[in-house]
Design a protein around this motif. Sequence first.
Motif, short mmCIF file in Angstrom:
data_model
loop_
_atom_site.label_atom_id
_atom_site.label_comp_id
_atom_site.label_asym_id
_atom_site.label_seq_id
_atom_site.Cartn_x
_atom_site.Cartn_y
_atom_site.Cartn_z
N ILE A 106 0.83 -1.21 0.00
CA ILE A 106 0.00 0.00 0.00
C ILE A 106 0.86 1.26 0.00
N ALA A 107 1.99 1.22 0.69
CA ALA A 107 2.87 2.39 0.77
C ALA A 107 3.70 2.59 -0.49
N ASN A 108 3.75 1.60 -1.35
CA ASN A 108 4.58 1.70 -2.56
C ASN A 108 3.92 2.68 -3.54
N PRO A 109 4.66 3.70 -3.98
CA PRO A 109 4.07 4.69 -4.90
C PRO A 109 3.71 4.13 -6.27
N GLN A 110 4.20 2.93 -6.59
CA GLN A 110 3.84 2.30 -7.87
C GLN A 110 2.39 1.80 -7.89
N VAL A 111 1.79 1.62 -6.71
CA VAL A 111 0.41 1.13 -6.65
C VAL A 111 -0.52 2.24 -7.12
N THR A 112 -1.37 1.90 -8.07
CA THR A 112 -2.29 2.90 -8.60
C THR A 112 -3.46 3.11 -7.65
N ASP A 113 -4.09 4.24 -7.78
CA ASP A 113 -5.24 4.56 -6.93
C ASP A 113 -6.38 3.56 -7.13
N ASP A 114 -6.58 3.08 -8.36
CA ASP A 114 -7.67 2.12 -8.57
C ASP A 114 -7.40 0.81 -7.84
N VAL A 115 -6.13 0.42 -7.71
CA VAL A 115 -5.79 -0.78 -6.94
C VAL A 115 -6.07 -0.54 -5.46
N LEU A 116 -5.75 0.65 -4.97
CA LEU A 116 -6.04 0.97 -3.57
C LEU A 116 -7.53 0.95 -3.31
N VAL A 117 -8.31 1.43 -4.24
CA VAL A 117 -9.77 1.41 -4.08
C VAL A 117 -10.27 -0.03 -4.03
N ARG A 118 -9.72 -0.89 -4.89
CA ARG A 118 -10.12 -2.30 -4.86
C ARG A 118 -9.76 -2.95 -3.53
N ILE A 119 -8.59 -2.59 -2.99
CA ILE A 119 -8.20 -3.12 -1.67
C ILE A 119 -9.20 -2.66 -0.62
N ALA A 120 -9.53 -1.40 -0.66
CA ALA A 120 -10.47 -0.84 0.32
C ALA A 120 -11.84 -1.49 0.22
N ASN A 121 -12.27 -1.78 -0.99
CA ASN A 121 -13.61 -2.35 -1.19
C ASN A 121 -13.69 -3.84 -0.89
N SER A 122 -12.56 -4.51 -0.88
CA SER A 122 -12.65 -5.97 -0.80
C SER A 122 -11.84 -6.60 0.33
N ARG A 123 -11.28 -5.80 1.19
CA ARG A 123 -10.35 -6.37 2.17
C ARG A 123 -10.91 -6.38 3.58
N SER A 124 -10.15 -7.04 4.40
CA SER A 124 -10.47 -7.21 5.81
C SER A 124 -10.14 -5.94 6.60
N PRO A 125 -10.54 -5.90 7.85
CA PRO A 125 -10.18 -4.76 8.70
C PRO A 125 -8.67 -4.44 8.74
N PRO A 126 -7.78 -5.44 8.76
CA PRO A 126 -6.35 -5.09 8.72
C PRO A 126 -5.96 -4.32 7.45
N ALA A 127 -6.59 -4.66 6.33
CA ALA A 127 -6.30 -3.93 5.09
C ALA A 127 -6.78 -2.49 5.19
N ILE A 128 -7.95 -2.30 5.73
CA ILE A 128 -8.48 -0.95 5.90
C ILE A 128 -7.57 -0.16 6.84
N ASP A 129 -7.12 -0.79 7.93
CA ASP A 129 -6.20 -0.13 8.85
C ASP A 129 -4.91 0.27 8.14
N ALA A 130 -4.38 -0.62 7.31
CA ALA A 130 -3.15 -0.31 6.58
C ALA A 130 -3.36 0.86 5.63
N LEU A 131 -4.51 0.91 4.98
CA LEU A 131 -4.82 2.04 4.11
C LEU A 131 -4.92 3.34 4.90
N LEU A 132 -5.59 3.28 6.04
CA LEU A 132 -5.78 4.49 6.85
C LEU A 132 -4.46 4.99 7.44
N LEU A 133 -3.55 4.07 7.72
CA LEU A 133 -2.25 4.47 8.27
C LEU A 133 -1.35 5.13 7.23
N ASN A 134 -1.68 4.94 5.98
CA ASN A 134 -0.86 5.52 4.92
C ASN A 134 -1.38 6.91 4.56
#
Length: 140
Positions: A106-134
Motif C-alpha cells: 500500500i505504501a509503494n508509490p507504484q500502486v495505482t489509486d484504482d488498486v487501492l480502491v479495490r483493496i479498500a472495497n474488498s479487504r479485511s479490517p487489517p487492510a483498511i487499517d493499513a490504508l488508513l495508516l498511509n
Amino acid sequence: MNATPVARRTGIPVVDRILEGTAPEPARAAAARGALPVSREILLSVLVYLTTDPQPEIAASATKSLTGFKGEELKILLADHAIEPFVLTYYAQLPDLETEPLTALIANPQVTDDVLVRIANSRSPPAIDALLLNQQRLAH
C-alpha cells in the motif's frame, strides 16, 4: 489478473523472452518451478507473470512457487519502488496477504489509486487499517 502484464526488459535473455511471451514451454515450465538463477526480485516478477500462462500446469506451478515468498522477504520486495507494477497488482488482489507485506504494498508509490480502491472495497479490517495508516496516499 485478467490482462497479460507488461514488464520492463531485464537484459537477461531467457527472462526477457518469458516476459515477452516468446519463451518455449520447457523454459516457462522450469521458471514456474523457480529454477532460474536470477535475483529474488526478478524471479518474483517472472513467477507472477507466469500465473497467467496459457498452459494451466505452468500457471499452477508458478502460483505454487509464489508461496515461497512470504513474511519479511515479501515485505521488502513489495516495498521496492523498482518492482513491476503488475506484481503489486497481483498481490493486492490476494485476500490472504499478510499484514506487513500488505502495508508495504500500500505504501509503494507504484500502486495505482484504482488498486487501492479495490483493496479498500474488498479487504479485511487489517487492510483498511493499513490504508488508513498511509496518510501520504490518502492525501491524494
